[in-house]
Design a protein around this motif. Structure first.
Motif, PDB file in Angstrom:
ATOM      1  N   ARG A  19      40.355  79.546  70.221  1.00  0.00           N
ATOM      2  CA  ARG A  19      39.857  78.243  70.655  1.00  0.00           C
ATOM      3  C   ARG A  19      39.123  78.309  71.987  1.00  0.00           C
ATOM      4  NH1 ARG A  19      44.447  73.745  70.168  1.00  0.00           N
ATOM      5  NH2 ARG A  19      45.362  75.093  71.747  1.00  0.00           N
ATOM      6  N   ALA A  20      39.592  79.176  72.897  1.00  0.00           N
ATOM      7  CA  ALA A  20      38.957  79.272  74.209  1.00  0.00           C
ATOM      8  C   ALA A  20      37.495  79.691  74.083  1.00  0.00           C
ATOM      9  CB  ALA A  20      39.712  80.264  75.084  1.00  0.00           C
ATOM     10  N   LYS A  21      37.185  80.497  73.075  1.00  0.00           N
ATOM     11  CA  LYS A  21      35.811  80.958  72.847  1.00  0.00           C
ATOM     12  C   LYS A  21      35.023  79.965  72.011  1.00  0.00           C
ATOM     13  CE  LYS A  21      35.318  84.260  69.845  1.00  0.00           C
ATOM     14  NZ  LYS A  21      34.529  83.609  68.768  1.00  0.00           N
ATOM     15  N   ASP A  22      35.683  79.351  71.044  1.00  0.00           N
ATOM     16  CA  ASP A  22      34.975  78.517  70.058  1.00  0.00           C
ATOM     17  C   ASP A  22      34.781  77.067  70.478  1.00  0.00           C
ATOM     18  OD1 ASP A  22      34.947  80.764  68.447  1.00  0.00           O
ATOM     19  OD2 ASP A  22      36.792  80.207  67.389  1.00  0.00           O
ATOM     20  N   LYS A  23      35.424  76.632  71.574  1.00  0.00           N
ATOM     21  CA  LYS A  23      35.427  75.205  71.919  1.00  0.00           C
ATOM     22  C   LYS A  23      34.181  74.734  72.662  1.00  0.00           C
ATOM     23  CE  LYS A  23      37.840  75.798  76.334  1.00  0.00           C
ATOM     24  NZ  LYS A  23      39.059  75.481  77.112  1.00  0.00           N
ATOM     25  N   VAL A  24      33.252  75.639  72.961  1.00  0.00           N
ATOM     26  CA  VAL A  24      32.054  75.271  73.727  1.00  0.00           C
ATOM     27  C   VAL A  24      30.975  74.753  72.786  1.00  0.00           C
ATOM     28  CG1 VAL A  24      30.284  76.057  75.332  1.00  0.00           C
ATOM     29  CG2 VAL A  24      32.599  77.023  75.452  1.00  0.00           C
ATOM     30  N   PHE A  25      30.479  73.534  73.072  1.00  0.00           N
ATOM     31  CA  PHE A  25      29.456  72.918  72.231  1.00  0.00           C
ATOM     32  C   PHE A  25      28.241  72.557  73.080  1.00  0.00           C
ATOM     33  CE2 PHE A  25      33.607  72.004  70.385  1.00  0.00           C
ATOM     34  CZ  PHE A  25      33.439  72.492  69.094  1.00  0.00           C
ATOM     35  N   SER A  26      27.143  72.269  72.424  1.00  0.00           N
ATOM     36  CA  SER A  26      25.913  71.905  73.132  1.00  0.00           C
ATOM     37  C   SER A  26      25.639  70.407  73.077  1.00  0.00           C
ATOM     38  CB  SER A  26      24.719  72.674  72.546  1.00  0.00           C
ATOM     39  OG  SER A  26      24.557  72.350  71.168  1.00  0.00           O
ATOM     40  N   LYS A  27      26.493  69.670  72.379  1.00  0.00           N
ATOM     41  CA  LYS A  27      26.313  68.224  72.277  1.00  0.00           C
ATOM     42  C   LYS A  27      27.667  67.522  72.401  1.00  0.00           C
ATOM     43  CE  LYS A  27      22.142  68.404  69.414  1.00  0.00           C
ATOM     44  NZ  LYS A  27      21.277  68.027  70.552  1.00  0.00           N
ATOM     45  N   LEU A  28      27.611  66.268  72.821  1.00  0.00           N
ATOM     46  CA  LEU A  28      28.821  65.463  72.946  1.00  0.00           C
ATOM     47  C   LEU A  28      29.306  65.025  71.575  1.00  0.00           C
ATOM     48  CD1 LEU A  28      27.625  63.076  75.805  1.00  0.00           C
ATOM     49  CD2 LEU A  28      29.081  65.102  76.068  1.00  0.00           C
ATOM     50  N   ASP A  29      30.615  65.105  71.370  1.00  0.00           N
ATOM     51  CA  ASP A  29      31.209  64.511  70.167  1.00  0.00           C
ATOM     52  C   ASP A  29      31.975  63.262  70.602  1.00  0.00           C
ATOM     53  OD1 ASP A  29      33.448  65.526  71.462  1.00  0.00           O
ATOM     54  OD2 ASP A  29      34.401  66.176  69.611  1.00  0.00           O
ATOM     55  N   LYS A  30      32.670  62.634  69.670  1.00  0.00           N
ATOM     56  CA  LYS A  30      33.348  61.366  69.985  1.00  0.00           C
ATOM     57  C   LYS A  30      34.419  61.535  71.067  1.00  0.00           C
ATOM     58  CE  LYS A  30      36.786  61.719  66.239  1.00  0.00           C
ATOM     59  NZ  LYS A  30      37.332  61.046  65.039  1.00  0.00           N
ATOM     60  N   HIS A  31      35.068  62.712  71.102  1.00  0.00           N
ATOM     61  CA  HIS A  31      36.127  62.921  72.098  1.00  0.00           C
ATOM     62  C   HIS A  31      35.546  63.135  73.489  1.00  0.00           C
ATOM     63  CE1 HIS A  31      39.111  62.912  68.986  1.00  0.00           C
ATOM     64  NE2 HIS A  31      38.484  63.888  68.341  1.00  0.00           N
ATOM     65  N   ALA A  32      34.444  63.860  73.583  1.00  0.00           N
ATOM     66  CA  ALA A  32      33.791  64.055  74.877  1.00  0.00           C
ATOM     67  C   ALA A  32      33.250  62.729  75.404  1.00  0.00           C
ATOM     68  CB  ALA A  32      32.671  65.079  74.744  1.00  0.00           C
ATOM     69  N   ILE A  33      32.664  61.924  74.526  1.00  0.00           N
ATOM     70  CA  ILE A  33      32.150  60.614  74.936  1.00  0.00           C
ATOM     71  C   ILE A  33      33.284  59.715  75.411  1.00  0.00           C
ATOM     72  CG2 ILE A  33      31.073  58.493  74.078  1.00  0.00           C
ATOM     73  CD1 ILE A  33      29.368  60.279  72.237  1.00  0.00           C
ATOM     74  N   ASN A  34      34.387  59.722  74.697  1.00  0.00           N
ATOM     75  CA  ASN A  34      35.553  58.931  75.097  1.00  0.00           C
ATOM     76  C   ASN A  34      36.078  59.389  76.457  1.00  0.00           C
ATOM     77  OD1 ASN A  34      37.742  56.985  74.579  1.00  0.00           O
ATOM     78  ND2 ASN A  34      39.024  58.807  74.414  1.00  0.00           N
ATOM     79  N   PHE A  35      36.089  60.696  76.674  1.00  0.00           N
ATOM     80  CA  PHE A  35      36.560  61.240  77.942  1.00  0.00           C
ATOM     81  C   PHE A  35      35.680  60.737  79.084  1.00  0.00           C
ATOM     82  CE2 PHE A  35      38.231  64.021  81.046  1.00  0.00           C
ATOM     83  CZ  PHE A  35      39.360  64.646  80.542  1.00  0.00           C
ATOM     84  N   ILE A  36      34.368  60.800  78.907  1.00  0.00           N
ATOM     85  CA  ILE A  36      33.438  60.338  79.938  1.00  0.00           C
ATOM     86  C   ILE A  36      33.621  58.847  80.198  1.00  0.00           C
ATOM     87  CG2 ILE A  36      30.990  59.961  80.448  1.00  0.00           C
ATOM     88  CD1 ILE A  36      30.456  62.576  78.843  1.00  0.00           C
ATOM     89  N   ASN A  37      33.771  58.079  79.145  1.00  0.00           N
ATOM     90  CA  ASN A  37      33.925  56.626  79.282  1.00  0.00           C
ATOM     91  C   ASN A  37      35.223  56.225  79.972  1.00  0.00           C
ATOM     92  OD1 ASN A  37      31.460  56.062  78.076  1.00  0.00           O
ATOM     93  ND2 ASN A  37      32.338  55.860  76.028  1.00  0.00           N
ATOM     94  N   LYS A  38      36.237  57.086  79.883  1.00  0.00           N
ATOM     95  CA  LYS A  38      37.543  56.797  80.484  1.00  0.00           C
ATOM     96  C   LYS A  38      37.686  57.427  81.875  1.00  0.00           C
ATOM     97  CE  LYS A  38      39.755  54.713  76.968  1.00  0.00           C
ATOM     98  NZ  LYS A  38      38.660  54.631  75.990  1.00  0.00           N
ATOM     99  N   SER A  39      36.671  58.140  82.320  1.00  0.00           N
ATOM    100  CA  SER A  39      36.766  58.858  83.590  1.00  0.00           C
ATOM    101  C   SER A  39      36.145  58.066  84.734  1.00  0.00           C
ATOM    102  CB  SER A  39      36.062  60.217  83.483  1.00  0.00           C
ATOM    103  OG  SER A  39      36.022  60.853  84.745  1.00  0.00           O
ATOM    104  N   PRO A  40      36.940  57.757  85.785  1.00  0.00           N
ATOM    105  CA  PRO A  40      36.394  57.077  86.956  1.00  0.00           C
ATOM    106  C   PRO A  40      35.985  58.055  88.058  1.00  0.00           C
ATOM    107  CG  PRO A  40      38.756  57.082  87.122  1.00  0.00           C
ATOM    108  CD  PRO A  40      38.406  57.842  85.854  1.00  0.00           C
ATOM    109  N   PHE A  41      36.114  59.368  87.777  1.00  0.00           N
ATOM    110  CA  PHE A  41      35.914  60.361  88.839  1.00  0.00           C
ATOM    111  C   PHE A  41      35.442  61.688  88.254  1.00  0.00           C
ATOM    112  CE2 PHE A  41      37.469  63.810  91.560  1.00  0.00           C
ATOM    113  CZ  PHE A  41      36.971  63.421  92.799  1.00  0.00           C
ATOM    114  N   LEU A  42      34.472  62.297  88.950  1.00  0.00           N
ATOM    115  CA  LEU A  42      34.021  63.630  88.554  1.00  0.00           C
ATOM    116  C   LEU A  42      33.639  64.414  89.795  1.00  0.00           C
ATOM    117  CD1 LEU A  42      30.613  64.016  88.744  1.00  0.00           C
ATOM    118  CD2 LEU A  42      30.760  62.248  86.993  1.00  0.00           C
ATOM    119  N   ILE A  43      33.556  65.714  89.629  1.00  0.00           N
ATOM    120  CA  ILE A  43      33.062  66.598  90.680  1.00  0.00           C
ATOM    121  C   ILE A  43      31.752  67.190  90.192  1.00  0.00           C
ATOM    122  CG2 ILE A  43      33.499  68.682  92.028  1.00  0.00           C
ATOM    123  CD1 ILE A  43      36.520  68.025  91.684  1.00  0.00           C
ATOM    124  N   LEU A  44      30.717  67.051  91.006  1.00  0.00           N
ATOM    125  CA  LEU A  44      29.379  67.535  90.691  1.00  0.00           C
ATOM    126  C   LEU A  44      29.106  68.790  91.503  1.00  0.00           C
ATOM    127  CD1 LEU A  44      26.381  67.119  89.660  1.00  0.00           C
ATOM    128  CD2 LEU A  44      26.056  65.709  91.678  1.00  0.00           C
TER     129      LEU A  44
END
Length: 201
Positions: A19-44
């Protein structure tokens, strides 16, 4: 021994698998979008052509980062202190790394991609309801997106109440800056600092 080659590094750590190798994607899926929508904080994170690195905290209400498509997101450049370290790096190299956090969730979301600054009216209008609308936005085209495991946050117990220190036992920003700058003025209190910040939030 100083590790100075990729070969030495791989001899010590090997390679990611499963999974550590296979989990990298080039596009957002529903879980990544949900994560972003629920996140009030990020490090750039960013770097200049000369290799000057920067990691900058960014925060806002839930949904402050806008998902435009499965391959593009927009971060408002909220009002700050005009150092523009990250923005300068983006102008120079057009590359960023992001780490999204959600309070109470031990997993994080990582995004790496190409970035540019924009004053496009359509983009700025996404944030028109903000108390202090941004002067510009950071537009990011996603190259890599993946969930990061919970180990670091579990080790740190970041969200545990038991990890919180007594705020009175930690110097205020005003005191730290007074000491660092050698100022003879009385240090700004935390209450005064928060009151001063309120107009910029």
């Amino acid at each position: 021994m100083k590790i100075s080659t990729e070969k030495q590094l791989r001899e010590l750590y090997g390679y990611a698998s499963g999974r550590a190798k296979d989990k990298v994607f080039s596009k957002l899926d529903k879980h990544a979008i949900n994560f972003i929508n629920k996140s009030p904080f990020l490090i750039l994170s960013s770097s200049s052509k000369e290799g000057k690195h920067d990691a900058s905290p960014r925060g806002g209400a839930l949904g402050f980062v806008k998902v435009i498509s499965d391959s593009e997101i927009i971060i408002p450049d909220s009002k700050g202190n005009n150092r523009v370290d990250s923005l300068s790096n983006i102008v120079e190299t057009g590359k960023v790394g992001l780490l999204f956090l959600v309070p109470g969730i031990d997993e994080t979301l990582r995004i790496n991609g190409n970035a540019y600054l924009s004053t496009d009216e359509d983009y700025l209008n996404l944030f028109i309801t903000e108390k202090n609308p941004p002067k510009s936005c950071i537009v990011i085209s996603i190259e890599e997106v993946f969930l990061h495991c919970a180990k670091a946050l579990l080790r740190s117990k970041l969200w545990d109440e038991s990890s919180k220190i007594n705020r009175d036992e930690f110097p205020t920003m005003g005191q730290m800056l007074k000491d660092q700058l050698g100022s003879k003025e009385a240090p700004e209190t935390r209450e005064a600092m928060v009151e001063r910040y309120q107009k910029d939030l």
